[in-house]
Design a protein around this motif. Structure first.
Motif, PDB file in Angstrom:
ATOM      1  N   THR A  55      74.762  79.641 -48.659  1.00  0.00           N
ATOM      2  CA  THR A  55      73.562  79.611 -49.484  1.00  0.00           C
ATOM      3  C   THR A  55      73.906  78.932 -50.795  1.00  0.00           C
ATOM      4  OG1 THR A  55      72.777  81.671 -48.501  1.00  0.00           O
ATOM      5  CG2 THR A  55      71.809  81.026 -50.609  1.00  0.00           C
ATOM      6  N   LEU A  56      73.103  77.989 -51.205  1.00  0.00           N
ATOM      7  CA  LEU A  56      73.331  77.258 -52.448  1.00  0.00           C
ATOM      8  C   LEU A  56      72.817  78.094 -53.619  1.00  0.00           C
ATOM      9  CD1 LEU A  56      74.358  74.524 -53.512  1.00  0.00           C
ATOM     10  CD2 LEU A  56      72.029  73.666 -53.272  1.00  0.00           C
ATOM     11  N   HIS A  57      73.700  78.436 -54.545  1.00  0.00           N
ATOM     12  CA  HIS A  57      73.325  79.274 -55.690  1.00  0.00           C
ATOM     13  C   HIS A  57      73.250  78.495 -56.991  1.00  0.00           C
ATOM     14  CE1 HIS A  57      73.344  83.110 -53.611  1.00  0.00           C
ATOM     15  NE2 HIS A  57      74.413  82.675 -52.956  1.00  0.00           N
ATOM     16  N   SER A  58      73.779  77.288 -57.002  1.00  0.00           N
ATOM     17  CA  SER A  58      73.754  76.497 -58.229  1.00  0.00           C
ATOM     18  C   SER A  58      73.904  75.032 -57.874  1.00  0.00           C
ATOM     19  CB  SER A  58      74.901  76.929 -59.153  1.00  0.00           C
ATOM     20  OG  SER A  58      74.901  76.143 -60.318  1.00  0.00           O
ATOM     21  N   LEU A  59      73.102  74.205 -58.524  1.00  0.00           N
ATOM     22  CA  LEU A  59      73.212  72.764 -58.384  1.00  0.00           C
ATOM     23  C   LEU A  59      72.836  72.171 -59.726  1.00  0.00           C
ATOM     24  CD1 LEU A  59      73.753  70.335 -56.532  1.00  0.00           C
ATOM     25  CD2 LEU A  59      71.320  70.387 -55.924  1.00  0.00           C
ATOM     26  N   ARG A  60      73.734  71.381 -60.271  1.00  0.00           N
ATOM     27  CA  ARG A  60      73.493  70.808 -61.596  1.00  0.00           C
ATOM     28  C   ARG A  60      73.634  69.302 -61.567  1.00  0.00           C
ATOM     29  NH1 ARG A  60      76.239  75.695 -63.681  1.00  0.00           N
ATOM     30  NH2 ARG A  60      74.504  76.950 -64.444  1.00  0.00           N
ATOM     31  N   TYR A  61      72.779  68.647 -62.348  1.00  0.00           N
ATOM     32  CA  TYR A  61      72.860  67.212 -62.576  1.00  0.00           C
ATOM     33  C   TYR A  61      73.549  67.064 -63.917  1.00  0.00           C
ATOM     34  CZ  TYR A  61      71.414  62.512 -63.793  1.00  0.00           C
ATOM     35  OH  TYR A  61      71.409  61.198 -64.162  1.00  0.00           O
ATOM     36  N   VAL A  62      74.670  66.366 -63.941  1.00  0.00           N
ATOM     37  CA  VAL A  62      75.450  66.207 -65.174  1.00  0.00           C
ATOM     38  C   VAL A  62      75.673  64.726 -65.416  1.00  0.00           C
ATOM     39  CG1 VAL A  62      77.616  66.753 -66.348  1.00  0.00           C
ATOM     40  CG2 VAL A  62      76.635  68.382 -64.723  1.00  0.00           C
ATOM     41  N   VAL A  63      75.377  64.273 -66.638  1.00  0.00           N
ATOM     42  CA  VAL A  63      75.578  62.880 -67.007  1.00  0.00           C
ATOM     43  C   VAL A  63      75.960  62.824 -68.487  1.00  0.00           C
ATOM     44  CG1 VAL A  63      73.143  62.451 -67.583  1.00  0.00           C
ATOM     45  CG2 VAL A  63      74.585  60.551 -66.871  1.00  0.00           C
ATOM     46  N   SER A  64      76.828  61.890 -68.828  1.00  0.00           N
ATOM     47  CA  SER A  64      77.162  61.732 -70.246  1.00  0.00           C
ATOM     48  C   SER A  64      76.022  60.985 -70.926  1.00  0.00           C
ATOM     49  CB  SER A  64      78.475  60.981 -70.429  1.00  0.00           C
ATOM     50  OG  SER A  64      78.368  59.665 -69.928  1.00  0.00           O
ATOM     51  N   THR A  65      75.748  61.365 -72.147  1.00  0.00           N
ATOM     52  CA  THR A  65      74.690  60.731 -72.911  1.00  0.00           C
ATOM     53  C   THR A  65      75.152  59.328 -73.291  1.00  0.00           C
ATOM     54  OG1 THR A  65      74.074  62.892 -73.755  1.00  0.00           O
ATOM     55  CG2 THR A  65      73.183  60.999 -74.912  1.00  0.00           C
TER      56      THR A  65
END
Length: 85
Positions: free
Chosen positions: A12-22
């Motif tokens: 079960t997926l409990h966390s998914l984040r999109y991360v990018v440097s500004t």
């Protein structure tokens, strides 16, 4: 997407984040967005080109790694995953 759609994926997926440097940030600040749903879609204005749509916790929707706003010509065709709380 291959991992999420794998028939061997039994978790079960409990966390998914999109991360990018500004862009242009001298401090290396990261932008982090919590993803709640991932959809497969078709862009009717682009000869049914397949797109991946990310929906964030605040209801925002974007396509791909460049955070392109979802055009009105995109139709959601299948829910790929939903993050469970």
């Amino acid at each position: 997407m291959h991992f999420i759609e794998s028939p061997k994926m039994a978790a079960t997926l409990h966390s998914l984040r999109y991360v990018v440097s500004t862009h242009g940030s001298p401090t290396g600040v990261l932008q982090v967005r919590d993803i709640r749903e991932v959809w497969r879609g078709l862009d009717k204005a682009a000869h049914d080109a397949e797109v991946i749509i990310f929906k964030t916790e605040d209801g925002a929707r974007f396509c791909g790694s460049e955070q392109i706003p979802v055009p009105a010509s995109v139709v959601e065709t299948a829910l790929l995953t939903r993050v469970e709380d």
